[in-house]
Design a protein around this motif. Structure first.
Motif, short mmCIF file in Angstrom:
data_model
loop_
_atom_site.label_atom_id
_atom_site.label_comp_id
_atom_site.label_asym_id
_atom_site.label_seq_id
_atom_site.Cartn_x
_atom_site.Cartn_y
_atom_site.Cartn_z
N PRO A 45 0.82 -1.21 0.00
CA PRO A 45 0.00 0.00 0.00
C PRO A 45 0.86 1.26 0.00
CG PRO A 45 -0.77 -1.57 1.66
CD PRO A 45 0.54 -2.08 1.16
N ALA A 46 0.27 2.36 -0.45
CA ALA A 46 0.99 3.64 -0.55
C ALA A 46 1.76 3.94 0.73
CB ALA A 46 0.00 4.75 -0.86
N GLY A 47 2.99 4.31 0.58
CA GLY A 47 3.80 4.74 1.72
C GLY A 47 4.38 3.62 2.56
N GLN A 48 3.98 2.38 2.30
CA GLN A 48 4.47 1.29 3.16
C GLN A 48 5.82 0.75 2.69
OE1 GLN A 48 1.92 -1.81 4.48
NE2 GLN A 48 0.48 -0.38 5.39
N HIS A 49 6.46 0.01 3.61
CA HIS A 49 7.82 -0.48 3.37
C HIS A 49 7.86 -2.00 3.39
CE1 HIS A 49 9.35 3.54 5.25
NE2 HIS A 49 8.67 3.70 4.14
N LEU A 50 8.52 -2.55 2.36
CA LEU A 50 8.63 -4.01 2.23
C LEU A 50 10.08 -4.44 2.35
CD1 LEU A 50 7.36 -6.81 1.13
CD2 LEU A 50 8.27 -6.05 -1.07
N ALA A 51 10.33 -5.45 3.17
CA ALA A 51 11.65 -6.08 3.22
C ALA A 51 11.57 -7.38 2.44
CB ALA A 51 12.05 -6.36 4.66
N LEU A 52 12.56 -7.60 1.59
CA LEU A 52 12.58 -8.80 0.75
C LEU A 52 13.78 -9.65 1.12
CD1 LEU A 52 11.13 -10.08 -1.69
CD2 LEU A 52 12.63 -8.73 -3.17
N LEU A 53 13.48 -10.85 1.63
CA LEU A 53 14.53 -11.78 2.04
C LEU A 53 14.68 -12.87 0.98
CD1 LEU A 53 13.37 -12.33 5.73
CD2 LEU A 53 15.52 -11.23 5.08
N GLY A 54 15.75 -13.61 1.05
CA GLY A 54 15.93 -14.74 0.14
C GLY A 54 17.40 -15.05 -0.04
N ASP A 55 17.68 -16.33 -0.26
CA ASP A 55 19.07 -16.74 -0.48
C ASP A 55 19.59 -16.15 -1.79
OD1 ASP A 55 19.06 -18.20 1.81
OD2 ASP A 55 18.56 -20.09 0.82
N SER A 56 20.88 -16.21 -1.93
CA SER A 56 21.53 -15.80 -3.16
C SER A 56 20.96 -16.61 -4.33
CB SER A 56 23.02 -16.05 -2.98
OG SER A 56 23.68 -15.54 -4.07
N PHE A 76 10.18 -2.80 9.06
CA PHE A 76 9.35 -2.82 7.85
C PHE A 76 7.90 -3.20 8.13
CE2 PHE A 76 13.61 -2.76 6.51
CZ PHE A 76 13.62 -2.13 5.28
N ASP A 77 6.99 -2.72 7.27
CA ASP A 77 5.57 -3.04 7.43
C ASP A 77 5.27 -4.46 6.98
OD1 ASP A 77 4.78 -0.26 8.05
OD2 ASP A 77 5.42 0.11 5.99
N GLN A 78 6.03 -4.90 5.98
CA GLN A 78 5.73 -6.20 5.37
C GLN A 78 7.05 -6.90 5.06
OE1 GLN A 78 3.36 -7.64 1.41
NE2 GLN A 78 2.89 -5.58 2.04
N VAL A 79 7.07 -8.22 5.23
CA VAL A 79 8.28 -8.98 4.93
C VAL A 79 7.90 -10.12 3.99
CG1 VAL A 79 10.18 -10.34 5.88
CG2 VAL A 79 9.19 -8.50 7.24
N LYS A 80 8.64 -10.27 2.90
CA LYS A 80 8.41 -11.39 1.98
C LYS A 80 9.72 -12.11 1.79
CE LYS A 80 4.17 -10.98 0.03
NZ LYS A 80 3.22 -12.09 -0.15
N GLU A 81 9.63 -13.41 1.55
CA GLU A 81 10.84 -14.17 1.29
C GLU A 81 10.71 -14.90 -0.04
OE1 GLU A 81 12.17 -16.65 4.47
OE2 GLU A 81 13.78 -17.53 3.24
N LEU A 82 11.75 -14.76 -0.87
CA LEU A 82 11.78 -15.48 -2.15
C LEU A 82 12.58 -16.77 -1.99
CD1 LEU A 82 12.48 -12.78 -4.90
CD2 LEU A 82 10.59 -14.41 -4.89
N ARG A 83 12.04 -17.84 -2.53
CA ARG A 83 12.81 -19.09 -2.61
C ARG A 83 12.60 -19.65 -4.01
NH1 ARG A 83 11.37 -22.77 2.19
NH2 ARG A 83 12.05 -20.93 3.35
N ASP A 84 13.70 -19.80 -4.75
CA ASP A 84 13.63 -20.27 -6.13
C ASP A 84 12.56 -19.54 -6.93
OD1 ASP A 84 15.65 -22.06 -5.68
OD2 ASP A 84 14.27 -23.65 -5.03
N GLY A 85 12.53 -18.23 -6.78
CA GLY A 85 11.63 -17.43 -7.60
C GLY A 85 10.18 -17.42 -7.19
N ARG A 86 9.89 -17.98 -6.01
CA ARG A 86 8.52 -17.94 -5.49
C ARG A 86 8.49 -17.32 -4.11
NH1 ARG A 86 5.20 -21.59 -8.40
NH2 ARG A 86 6.49 -22.94 -9.70
#
Ligand SMILES: Nc1ncnc2c1ncn2[C@@H]1O[C@H](COP(=O)(O)OP(=O)(O)O)[C@@H](O)[C@H]1O
Ligand SMILES: [Mg+2]
Length: 217
Positions: free
Chosen positions: A29-40, A205-215
């Motif tokens: 959402p507008a103004g919010q902050h997302l942290a994106l985690l995930g292995d190399s 951060f407001d939201q945290v997502k983690e990528l694993r193998d592109g998902r």
């Protein structure tokens, strides 16, 4: 506001199709902050580059503040990129320019005729007052990253995309940089997407997502 629907991205290596990002869905959402985690290798940089308009999705949609990226022509895409602030792990400052020149350089290219009264306050907020005539090699890593944050924010971007901005900093400096970055984006009400390896930094951060193998997991 960032909206991603069923985003897929692949690369072609010789005759082989490599799927890099798979069916990603996300709303920031507008103004919010997302942290994106995930292995190399999980696709974090690729995802940021799609948000920045540097790579095109194969399918699905990405819109930033209601602008649908796939519908932009080359010219509109150039204008779009001016609204994006990019911050990198290795700072990417221009070696031969002073701190002040580094901050102004990109702005002058983007907006040659427009004054910007934000300089002094930004410099003060980032604690760079005494460093304006220094060259990048004369600064610590934390200071160089603060210059790159100043450069990104000086362009008055709609969103900031930061790719492991604290990857070269020790723990204490990482926390300082993330506190500053999130606070400055918060005041300006801009979306921030930051890639990080550190679970400890996600608390800002407001939201945290983690990528694993592109998902997203
Ligand atoms: N230019 C490229 N050509 C082919 N494959 C690439 C290219 N860039 C990245 N990849 C592959 O895409 C995947 C995701 O890469 P990347 O987005 O850089 O991951 P991360 O930033 O999470 O480390 C990796 O498997 C990587 O090898
Ligand atoms: Mg990366």
């Amino acid at each position: 506001m960032i909206e991603v629907n069923d985003l897929c991205f692949s690369r072609h290596d010789g005759g082989k199709k490599l799927s890099i990002l798979n069916q990603l869905n996300l709303t920031v959402p507008a103004g919010q902050h997302l942290a994106l985690l995930g292995d190399s290798g999980s696709g974090k940089t690729t995802f940021l580059h799609i948000l920045a308009g540097l790579l095109h999705a194969d399918s699905g949609s990405v819109s930033v503040n209601k602008e649908l990226l796939s519908s932009l022509n080359e010219y509109e895409r150039t204008l779009y990129r001016r609204k994006i602030g990019l911050i990198f792990q290795n700072y990417q400052l221009l070696d031969c320019l002073t701190v002040k020149q580094n901050i102004f350089f990109q702005y002058k290219l983007n907006f040659p005729k427009q004054e910007n009264s934000e300089f002094e306050s930004l410099i003060n907020e980032l604690g760079l007052e005494g460093k304006l005539n220094s060259l990048p090699y004369q600064l610590s890593g934390g200071e160089q990253q603060r210059v790159s944050i100043a450069r990104a924010l000086f362009n008055q971007p709609q969103i900031i995309l930061a790719d492991e901005p604290t990857g070269n900093l020790d723990k204490q400096r990482s926390i300082q940089v993330v506190e500053l970055l999130t606070q400055l984006c918060r005041v300006r009400k801009i979306n921030l997407v930051m890639v990080t390896h550190s679970h400890q930094l996600t608390e800002y951060f407001d939201q945290v997502k983690e990528l694993r193998d592109g998902r997203f997991v």
